[in-house]
Design a protein around this motif. Structure first.
Motif: not given
Length: 105
Positions: A11-13, A43-45, A51-54, A89-94
């Motif tokens: 996750c990007v966060y 949100r997947e990295k 670019n939109s992540a805090k 771990p390894g998630a690509e989607t919510s």
């Protein structure tokens, strides 16, 4: 606020198993089991998400909005658990994440 431990490292966060978003949404309105929940804020990295992540450090305590109406810890759509674990771990989607702390009423 709730202490969050997050293993959705894709996750990007995710910052060192903490969340840099500041708040998350746990989904699973009719969930009866943890596998039926998910982190709606995941949100997947990738380049567009990055670019939109805090741009902030990970938080241990965050606000958690909970849509899992059948969860013991859901009080008026807010999580009242002292601590939760979001896994994926390894998630690509919510949908590949879950709230491992979910406990059906």
């Amino acid at each position: 606020m709730t202490i969050l431990k997050c293993s959705a490292t894709t996750c990007v966060y995710n910052e060192d198993y903490l969340c840099s978003r500041g708040e998350i949404d746990v989904m699973g309105q009719n969930a009866k089991h943890a596998d039926e929940t998910s982190c709606g804020s995941f949100r997947e990295k990738n380049s567009s998400a990055m670019n939109s992540a805090k741009d902030s450090c990970g938080c241990e305590k965050i606000q958690i909005d909970c849509k899992a109406q059948n969860c013991t810890y859901n009080e008026q759509c807010k999580c009242t658990a002292a601590a939760i674990d979001v896994t994926g771990p390894g998630a690509e989607t919510s949908q590949e994440t879950k709230c491992d702390t979910f406990a059906c009423k």
